[in-house]
Design an enzyme around this catalytic site. Structure first.
Site, PDB file in Angstrom:
ATOM      1  N   LEU A 175       0.858  -1.180   0.000  1.00 56.06           N
ATOM      2  CA  LEU A 175       0.000   0.000   0.000  1.00 56.06           C
ATOM      3  C   LEU A 175       0.894   1.230   0.000  1.00 56.06           C
ATOM      4  O   LEU A 175       1.992   1.199   0.565  1.00 56.06           O
ATOM      5  CB  LEU A 175      -0.887   0.044   1.253  1.00 56.06           C
ATOM      6  CG  LEU A 175      -2.118  -0.849   1.349  1.00 56.06           C
ATOM      7  CD1 LEU A 175      -2.872  -0.532   2.635  1.00 56.06           C
ATOM      8  CD2 LEU A 175      -3.032  -0.683   0.154  1.00 56.06           C
ATOM      9  N   ASP A 176       0.411   2.312  -0.606  1.00 59.11           N
ATOM     10  CA  ASP A 176       1.151   3.569  -0.517  1.00 59.11           C
ATOM     11  C   ASP A 176       1.301   3.981   0.942  1.00 59.11           C
ATOM     12  O   ASP A 176       0.453   3.649   1.785  1.00 59.11           O
ATOM     13  CB  ASP A 176       0.419   4.685  -1.272  1.00 59.11           C
ATOM     14  CG  ASP A 176       0.386   4.448  -2.774  1.00 59.11           C
ATOM     15  OD1 ASP A 176       1.228   3.687  -3.269  1.00 59.11           O
ATOM     16  OD2 ASP A 176      -0.497   5.033  -3.435  1.00 59.11           O
ATOM     17  N   ARG A 177       2.342   4.727   1.212  1.00 60.89           N
ATOM     18  CA  ARG A 177       2.616   5.164   2.589  1.00 60.89           C
ATOM     19  C   ARG A 177       1.429   5.890   3.214  1.00 60.89           C
ATOM     20  O   ARG A 177       1.089   5.664   4.379  1.00 60.89           O
ATOM     21  CB  ARG A 177       3.848   6.077   2.591  1.00 60.89           C
ATOM     22  CG  ARG A 177       4.218   6.617   3.947  1.00 60.89           C
ATOM     23  CD  ARG A 177       5.448   7.497   3.872  1.00 60.89           C
ATOM     24  NE  ARG A 177       5.806   8.049   5.174  1.00 60.89           N
ATOM     25  CZ  ARG A 177       6.862   8.830   5.393  1.00 60.89           C
ATOM     26  NH1 ARG A 177       7.673   9.146   4.397  1.00 60.89           N
ATOM     27  NH2 ARG A 177       7.118   9.284   6.601  1.00 60.89           N
ATOM     28  N   THR A 220      -1.754   5.740   2.333  1.00 57.27           N
ATOM     29  CA  THR A 220      -3.007   4.986   2.283  1.00 57.27           C
ATOM     30  C   THR A 220      -3.096   4.087   3.511  1.00 57.27           C
ATOM     31  O   THR A 220      -2.134   3.420   3.868  1.00 57.27           O
ATOM     32  CB  THR A 220      -3.068   4.116   1.011  1.00 57.27           C
ATOM     33  OG1 THR A 220      -2.948   4.953  -0.136  1.00 57.27           O
ATOM     34  CG2 THR A 220      -4.380   3.347   0.938  1.00 57.27           C
ATOM     35  N   ARG A 265      -5.735   6.574  -7.411  1.00 57.76           N
ATOM     36  CA  ARG A 265      -5.483   8.007  -7.304  1.00 57.76           C
ATOM     37  C   ARG A 265      -5.478   8.678  -8.680  1.00 57.76           C
ATOM     38  O   ARG A 265      -6.066   9.759  -8.872  1.00 57.76           O
ATOM     39  CB  ARG A 265      -4.141   8.236  -6.590  1.00 57.76           C
ATOM     40  CG  ARG A 265      -4.129   7.697  -5.171  1.00 57.76           C
ATOM     41  CD  ARG A 265      -2.738   7.597  -4.576  1.00 57.76           C
ATOM     42  NE  ARG A 265      -2.142   8.910  -4.328  1.00 57.76           N
ATOM     43  CZ  ARG A 265      -0.989   9.080  -3.689  1.00 57.76           C
ATOM     44  NH1 ARG A 265      -0.306   8.023  -3.255  1.00 57.76           N
ATOM     45  NH2 ARG A 265      -0.512  10.290  -3.489  1.00 57.76           N
TER      46      ARG A 265
END
Length: 353
Positions: free
Chosen positions: A174-176, A178, A276
């Site tokens: 996961l993105d940081r 998120t 996104r």
């Protein structure tokens, strides 16, 4: 949802946590230039590494040693399996005895260890666990792994909190910024199974996102190719580009507020920043997105108290390794996400009254 079970992991002997037992001679002798000379090792392959290629097994055993050196020692016959010469693509069997010759590896620099507080936060975020895997409701702002100036991420914190764990590896990322559900494998066999399930699109991920503006009724899917690129400052981003990889996200509007919409987003493909960029592509970027939201909209979001990227991995539907039991996990929003929704709901009610 199955109840969370906590079963202690068995400690392993030997130098590496990723496979069976090992014994070594003259290991860890220092040499010049911040390097360490690793002596001969004899490693017994365990059941979890059955079927693994020899080259991949050695890469896990000899972290920090260049691939070129690993392939060279195999080619020269210095690596033996059950005392016989082997090829890099040899498949290992449980009980095999692997001789790993003396090699020189870079000495790892000292890193800042995760403190007890952050370890406690991450352990408290575990929403499911069995012998094969665990699932964490990752907080926003914590990367899944260290690097790029970060001393540690989710996986390093878990390993620090569980020093006896033989194997802990991320199944996906996961993105940081998120938040939400992340799967971590506790066995290599589970990692292989779950990653294969991801490739076959047998695992369903559902995200909730607060986007700018009123989400159009007619937009229930965005299919646009995505291309990764690098900014002049080195920052990596993604844009819609015909030269990119095919990408598809389905959307469903869950609620409407004054100036914003809460949507459900399901990525059919798994590209970097997919939700996104697809949201921004149709004119409704995710609130708090400092990469794909314009400065005016970002400032307006900050004015209503928004302090984070409003993207949350809400639901995971998958099949458990070994047992084959179907699972559905749902992670609640954190306080910051909830707070923004409550403020928007109150503002919308005030406008309607």
């Amino acid at each position: 949802m199955s109840p969370k079970s906590r079963r202690p992991n068995s400690p392993t002997s030997g130098a590496d946590k990723s496979s069976g037992t090992s014994r070594s001679k003259g290991a860890g002798a220092p040499v010049q230039g911040g390097e360490v000379r690793q002596g001969v090792q004899w490693v017994t392959v365990d059941e979890d590494n059955e079927g693994q290629r020899l080259d991949n097994f050695l890469l896990a055993q000899l972290r920090g040693v260049p691939k070129s050196i690993i392939y060279r020692v195999v080619r020269k016959g210095e690596v033996r399996v059950n005392k016989g010469r082997v090829r890099p693509d040899t498949r290992l069997k449980a009980g095999d005895q692997v001789r790993i010759p003396p090699v020189t590896r870079k000495q790892k620099p000292e890193t800042v260890a995760p403190g007890s507080r952050v370890q406690g936060v991450m352990e408290a975020a575990v929403v499911f666990e069995n012998d094969q895997m665990l699932v964490v409701n990752k907080p926003s702002g914590i990367a899944v792994h260290g690097g790029s100036g970060l001393n540690f991420g989710l996986i390093e914190v878990l390993r620090s909190a569980r020093p006896s764990a033989r194997f802990l590896e991320l199944v996906h990322r996961l993105d940081r910024d998120t938040s939400g559900l992340v799967m971590v494998a506790k066995k290599r066999s589970a990692l292989r199974f779950l990653q294969d399930e991801l490739r076959r699109k047998h695992i369903r991920k559902v995200y909730h996102a607060l986007v700018s503006g009123g989400w159009p009724d007619g937009v229930d899917r965005v299919e646009a190719p995505l291309l990764r690129y690098e900014m002049p400052n080195g920052e990596r981003r993604v844009r819609v580009d015909d030269a990119g990889k095919p990408s598809l996200t389905t959307f469903r509007c869950l609620a409407r507020y004054q100036g914003y919409s809460l949507v459900e987003a399901s990525p059919i493909t798994g590209r970097t920043h997919q939700i996104r960029v697809h949201s921004a592509q149709v004119g409704h970027p995710i609130a708090g997105d400092d990469k794909y939201m314009d400065d005016v909209s970002l400032k307006a979001f900050r004015a209503v108290g928004g302090q984070r990227l409003m993207l949350h991995a809400r639901v995971l539907e998958f099949t458990l390794p070994v047992s084959g039991e179907p699972m559905r996990l749902e992670a609640p929003y954190d306080e910051a996400f909830n707070s923004v929704l409550e403020k928007l709901e109150a503002r919308s009610k005030g406008t309607r009254s």
